[in-house]
Design a protein around this motif. Structure first.
Motif, PDB file in Angstrom:
ATOM      1  N   UNK A 247       0.862  -1.188   0.000  1.00  0.00           N
ATOM      2  CA  UNK A 247       0.000   0.000   0.000  1.00  0.00           C
ATOM      3  C   UNK A 247       0.903   1.245   0.000  1.00  0.00           C
ATOM      4  N   UNK A 248       0.775   2.129   0.992  1.00  0.00           N
ATOM      5  CA  UNK A 248       1.575   3.355   1.011  1.00  0.00           C
ATOM      6  C   UNK A 248       2.832   3.221   1.858  1.00  0.00           C
ATOM      7  N   UNK A 249       3.076   2.028   2.413  1.00  0.00           N
ATOM      8  CA  UNK A 249       4.256   1.822   3.254  1.00  0.00           C
ATOM      9  C   UNK A 249       5.362   1.147   2.454  1.00  0.00           C
ATOM     10  N   UNK A 250       6.602   1.545   2.704  1.00  0.00           N
ATOM     11  CA  UNK A 250       7.728   0.934   2.003  1.00  0.00           C
ATOM     12  C   UNK A 250       8.927   0.855   2.928  1.00  0.00           C
ATOM     13  N   UNK A 251       9.868   0.009   2.568  1.00  0.00           N
ATOM     14  CA  UNK A 251      11.096  -0.167   3.339  1.00  0.00           C
ATOM     15  C   UNK A 251      12.238  -0.490   2.385  1.00  0.00           C
ATOM     16  N   UNK A 252      13.356   0.173   2.580  1.00  0.00           N
ATOM     17  CA  UNK A 252      14.535  -0.069   1.756  1.00  0.00           C
ATOM     18  C   UNK A 252      15.742  -0.252   2.671  1.00  0.00           C
ATOM     19  N   UNK A 253      16.415  -1.389   2.539  1.00  0.00           N
ATOM     20  CA  UNK A 253      17.577  -1.718   3.361  1.00  0.00           C
ATOM     21  C   UNK A 253      18.732  -2.059   2.433  1.00  0.00           C
ATOM     22  N   UNK A 254      19.908  -1.510   2.719  1.00  0.00           N
ATOM     23  CA  UNK A 254      21.086  -1.795   1.915  1.00  0.00           C
ATOM     24  C   UNK A 254      22.304  -1.891   2.830  1.00  0.00           C
ATOM     25  N   UNK A 255      23.236  -2.759   2.489  1.00  0.00           N
ATOM     26  CA  UNK A 255      24.427  -2.875   3.315  1.00  0.00           C
ATOM     27  C   UNK A 255      25.290  -4.045   2.892  1.00  0.00           C
ATOM     28  N   UNK A 256      26.167  -4.482   3.803  1.00  0.00           N
ATOM     29  CA  UNK A 256      27.102  -5.546   3.454  1.00  0.00           C
ATOM     30  C   UNK A 256      27.569  -6.281   4.701  1.00  0.00           C
ATOM     31  N   UNK A 257      27.719  -7.603   4.555  1.00  0.00           N
ATOM     32  CA  UNK A 257      28.376  -8.429   5.556  1.00  0.00           C
ATOM     33  C   UNK A 257      29.745  -8.824   5.032  1.00  0.00           C
ATOM     34  N   UNK A 258      30.612  -9.208   5.957  1.00  0.00           N
ATOM     35  CA  UNK A 258      31.911  -9.764   5.590  1.00  0.00           C
ATOM     36  C   UNK A 258      32.243 -10.892   6.555  1.00  0.00           C
ATOM     37  N   UNK A 259      32.781 -11.978   6.011  1.00  0.00           N
ATOM     38  CA  UNK A 259      33.189 -13.116   6.830  1.00  0.00           C
ATOM     39  C   UNK A 259      34.696 -13.271   6.738  1.00  0.00           C
ATOM     40  N   UNK A 260      35.341 -13.383   7.893  1.00  0.00           N
ATOM     41  CA  UNK A 260      36.804 -13.535   7.949  1.00  0.00           C
ATOM     42  C   UNK A 260      37.129 -14.938   8.446  1.00  0.00           C
ATOM     43  N   UNK A 261      37.951 -15.641   7.684  1.00  0.00           N
ATOM     44  CA  UNK A 261      38.292 -17.025   7.968  1.00  0.00           C
ATOM     45  C   UNK A 261      39.328 -17.095   9.088  1.00  0.00           C
ATOM     46  N   UNK A 262      38.952 -17.687  10.220  1.00  0.00           N
ATOM     47  CA  UNK A 262      39.864 -17.822  11.348  1.00  0.00           C
ATOM     48  C   UNK A 262      40.633 -19.135  11.329  1.00  0.00           C
ATOM     49  N   UNK A 264      41.947 -22.544   8.576  1.00  0.00           N
ATOM     50  CA  UNK A 264      42.259 -22.840   7.187  1.00  0.00           C
ATOM     51  C   UNK A 264      41.111 -23.426   6.415  1.00  0.00           C
ATOM     52  N   UNK A 265      40.242 -24.194   7.069  1.00  0.00           N
ATOM     53  CA  UNK A 265      39.136 -24.859   6.373  1.00  0.00           C
ATOM     54  C   UNK A 265      37.824 -24.087   6.468  1.00  0.00           C
ATOM     55  N   UNK A 266      37.825 -22.904   7.086  1.00  0.00           N
ATOM     56  CA  UNK A 266      36.613 -22.117   7.194  1.00  0.00           C
ATOM     57  C   UNK A 266      35.663 -22.573   8.276  1.00  0.00           C
ATOM     58  N   UNK A 267      36.075 -23.507   9.117  1.00  0.00           N
ATOM     59  CA  UNK A 267      35.179 -24.008  10.162  1.00  0.00           C
ATOM     60  C   UNK A 267      34.960 -22.995  11.280  1.00  0.00           C
ATOM     61  N   UNK A 268      35.824 -21.985  11.347  1.00  0.00           N
ATOM     62  CA  UNK A 268      35.633 -20.898  12.310  1.00  0.00           C
ATOM     63  C   UNK A 268      35.736 -19.574  11.566  1.00  0.00           C
ATOM     64  N   UNK A 269      34.693 -18.785  11.669  1.00  0.00           N
ATOM     65  CA  UNK A 269      34.649 -17.503  10.980  1.00  0.00           C
ATOM     66  C   UNK A 269      34.106 -16.435  11.918  1.00  0.00           C
ATOM     67  N   UNK A 270      34.597 -15.231  11.751  1.00  0.00           N
ATOM     68  CA  UNK A 270      34.031 -14.087  12.442  1.00  0.00           C
ATOM     69  C   UNK A 270      33.327 -13.219  11.404  1.00  0.00           C
ATOM     70  N   UNK A 271      32.160 -12.693  11.764  1.00  0.00           N
ATOM     71  CA  UNK A 271      31.307 -11.991  10.806  1.00  0.00           C
ATOM     72  C   UNK A 271      31.028 -10.581  11.302  1.00  0.00           C
TER      73      UNK A 271
END
Length: 341
Positions: A247-262, A264-271
């Motif tokens: 109807x007359x309501x709207x929402x706009x969201x924009x952005x970015x995530x990043x994952x850092x590999x802690x 070697x195999x990616x089993x632990x990541x910080x986001x």
């Protein structure tokens, strides 16, 4: 004056879900972690796994409302018939969502059943169509509500008579959603995905009032686009944008995530991530992945005029997501379609 404005804000928040249901659909800031609510074509649309389970909890306006808005959801979906369909598969899933809003205890419960079909287009793209049906129920505790004609000049007095009459305190209906999805993955380091969906396709009626003949839910249009790009062996970025209008309501969201590999195999990541809801809030996010389980926490920092009342403390949101594979090998398709560590 500021105190009166705050009282009026609380009052409007308590009853706005009654007459103006077209603007009251539930939502999560972490829309990307609630894929089946964003688009039914996301059912089984899992580029880095065969199945997933997720849960979200959102707590909003806790510092200005005696009963804050609390929204909870759990979902699960999976790819099926992968060994029966050579270049495609089906997706099956479901969602349970519950919300309690404001001092009137406006309680919403929705149960979704979702299905989608996924078709590979060559070796580097995928097209999906999906739909879901859901049963919805909304309940209100009228004894906890006050109305404009119960304002005595200083406060809202529930003991005063009111001309507002509710037909009942509970309403139930069936609803339908449909959507399309497309993904493009030309290399193992690039993945781009876009989708479009329509909610309330059948325009169900939702009202507590006997005299409300214009209470059918407006169709809600949702569009999104996101990318997953592997920048190095230790860094993957995930920009995303989301737009919805009802109807007359709207929402706009924009952005970015990043994952850092802690590891070697990616089993632990910080986001870490940062999003912006236009005209409303800045949304920082942090998280941790251990094995197949990812935990993320975000906070809505209010930037609109509402910050004068809530001191910029908008909403906190927590999500847990678990993904996995049925087997180590997946037929004649790549194990994952998107970049991974």
């Amino acid at each position: 004056m500021k105190k009166i404005l705050k009282i009026l804000f609380l009052f409007v928040s308590s009853i706005s879900g009654l007459r103006q249901a077209s603007a009251q659909d539930l939502h999560f800031s972490q829309f990307f972690n609630n894929p089946l609510l964003t688009n039914p074509a996301n059912t089984g649309f899992i580029p880095d796994a065969d199945y997933r389970l997720g849960a979200s909890y959102r707590n909003q306006y806790s510092n200005i409302m005696s009963v804050p808005y609390k929204t909870m959801s759990i979902f699960g979906d999976a790819q099926v018939f992968r060994d029966k369909i050579e270049t495609g598969w089906m997706g099956l899933g479901g969602v349970i969502e519950r919300d309690v809003a404001g001092s009137g205890s406006l309680t919403s419960t929705q149960i979704y059943a979702s299905i989608a079909y996924h078709q590979m287009l060559g070796l580097s793209s995928l097209l999906t169509a999906g739909f879901n049906v859901d049963w919805a129920n909304k309940r209100i505790d009228q004894s906890k509500l006050t109305f404009p004609d119960q304002f005595d000049g200083r406060f809202f007095d529930a003991t005063l008579p009111t001309a507002v009459q509710l037909l009942n305190n509970s309403v139930s209906y069936f609803d339908m959603q449909a959507g399309l999805n497309y993904a493009y993955f030309p290399t193992e380091d690039v993945y781009i995905n876009a989708g479009y969906s329509i909610q309330h396709v059948n325009r169900p009626k939702e009202t507590f009032f006997a005299d409300d003949n214009s209470s059918t839910l407006a169709m809600r249009h949702i569009g999104f686009i996101n990318g997953i790009f592997k920048m190095s062996d230790v860094l993957i970025i995930n920009p995303a944008a989301y737009y919805t209008r009802m109807a007359s309501s709207s929402e706009f969201v924009v952005g970015m995530n990043a994952a850092y590999n802690l590891s070697g195999d990616g089993s632990k990541q910080i986001i870490g991530g940062l999003f912006y809801r236009y005209g409303d809030a800045v949304i920082p996010m942090v998280g941790l992945q251990v094995g197949n389980v990812r935990f993320t926490f975000s906070y809505d920092v209010t930037t609109s005029s509402l910050k004068n009342f809530n001191h910029s403390f908008g909403a906190d949101e927590f999500n847990v997501l678990d993904k996995g594979f049925y087997n180590t090998f997946n037929g004649n398709r790549k194990e994952t379609l998107c970049p991974t560590f």
